[in-house]
Design a protein around this motif. Structure first.
Motif, PDB file in Angstrom:
ATOM      1  N   ASP A  56     -21.919  -2.958 -83.295  1.00 40.08           N
ATOM      2  CA  ASP A  56     -22.370  -3.413 -81.974  1.00 40.08           C
ATOM      3  C   ASP A  56     -22.772  -4.894 -82.061  1.00 40.08           C
ATOM      4  O   ASP A  56     -23.454  -5.396 -81.192  1.00 40.08           O
ATOM      5  N   PHE A  62     -23.230  -1.056 -77.653  1.00 36.99           N
ATOM      6  CA  PHE A  62     -21.876  -0.868 -78.189  1.00 36.99           C
ATOM      7  C   PHE A  62     -20.804  -0.844 -77.103  1.00 36.99           C
ATOM      8  O   PHE A  62     -19.720  -1.393 -77.285  1.00 36.99           O
ATOM      9  N   GLY A  66     -18.919  -4.562 -78.717  1.00 38.39           N
ATOM     10  CA  GLY A  66     -18.758  -3.724 -79.902  1.00 38.39           C
ATOM     11  C   GLY A  66     -17.298  -3.577 -80.272  1.00 38.39           C
ATOM     12  O   GLY A  66     -16.406  -4.007 -79.541  1.00 38.39           O
ATOM     13  N   GLN A  99     -14.901  -3.530 -73.346  1.00 35.30           N
ATOM     14  CA  GLN A  99     -15.802  -3.686 -74.506  1.00 35.30           C
ATOM     15  C   GLN A  99     -15.383  -4.962 -75.249  1.00 35.30           C
ATOM     16  O   GLN A  99     -14.277  -5.034 -75.787  1.00 35.30           O
ATOM     17  N   ALA A 207     -23.825  -3.636 -87.494  1.00 30.48           N
ATOM     18  CA  ALA A 207     -24.884  -2.976 -86.720  1.00 30.48           C
ATOM     19  C   ALA A 207     -26.111  -2.754 -87.594  1.00 30.48           C
ATOM     20  O   ALA A 207     -26.006  -2.629 -88.810  1.00 30.48           O
TER      21      ALA A 207
END
Ligand SMILES: [Fe+2]
Length: 229
Positions: A56, A62, A66, A99, A207
């Motif tokens: 992320d 996320f 991400g 994303q 992350a």
């Protein structure tokens, strides 16, 4: 992000990848206990940092910022010095719809980013200026399946399934899925993700994991803690 979320994303990602007929190698499915038991066999996996990489970018969001990556193969950085040997790497990735993988460039790695199926993969591209920073003026020309494509600074390159682009070191890029999730291939120069990602904004590459349940499979970012690599 929570370990339980990482575990879910692994399950979802595996099903998505298989839906295109691509299957990850056997070590993808080892439990942490199997990995530990096979540590001696697994030196090549640990050294090349092959495996699951769900990130992320340190932001805890996320779905918006991400990327799912799995490093399938990765060569030897030492071979770069001699110019022969295992100089290549391959990743399979999933860029979900809307994303974003944040704007970044590489110093060493050249990479082909390939839309292997699903929605449209959109890449925003800039060149570097003399200091290596984003050049807001210069047009960008990139090879795409043998054809040069010319864009203005910050232009959006859209790759449909089957299409790819070659990004040489220094080309700034951010990308995301459009319309639907996208299965993304990466074929590149041997790669060290600990040192060869320069981000435009202050984000992390990996992350931070909150351990709310046991890992289903280890992330590459877990190897140091589990195996002291
Ligand atoms: Fe990249």
């Amino acid at each position: 992000m929570k370990r339980s979320r990482v575990n879910e994303i692994m399950l979802e990602g595996d099903a998505f990848i298989r839906s295109f007929g691509y299957v990850m190698p056997p070590f993808a499915y080892w439990t942490p206990e199997e990995f530990r038991a096979r540590k001696a066999d697994a030196a090549g996996i640990l050294d090349a940092r092959l495996g699951w990489d769900i990130t992320d970018f340190g932001g805890g969001r996320f779905d918006e910022l991400g990327l799912f990556l799995f490093t399938v193969r990765n060569g030897r950085a030492a071979d770069l010095a001699t110019g022969r040997g295992m100089l290549y790497a391959e990743k399979i990735m999933i860029a979900r719809k809307d994303q974003v993988t944040p704007m970044h460039r590489h110093v060493v790695k050249a990479e082909d980013i390939i839309n292997r199926g699903g929605g449209t993969l959109t890449l925003e591209l800039f060149l570097s200026d003399a200091k290596g920073e984003i050049d807001l003026e210069a047009g960008v020309t990139v090879p795409s399946d043998g054809i040069l494509r010319r864009l203005p600074a910050g232009g959006k390159l859209k790759l449909e399934p089957g299409e790819s682009v070659t990004l040489l070191p220094g080309v700034w890029h951010a990308f995301w899925g459009e319309g639907a999730d996208v299965l993304v291939g990466e074929v590149s120069t041997v790669n060290d993700d600990r040192t060869d990602n320069i981000f435009a904004d202050p984000v992390g590459r990996f992350a931070e994991i909150e351990e709310d349940e046991d890992p289903q499979h280890l992330l590459v970012a877990d190897y140091d803690r589990w195996f002291g690599t």
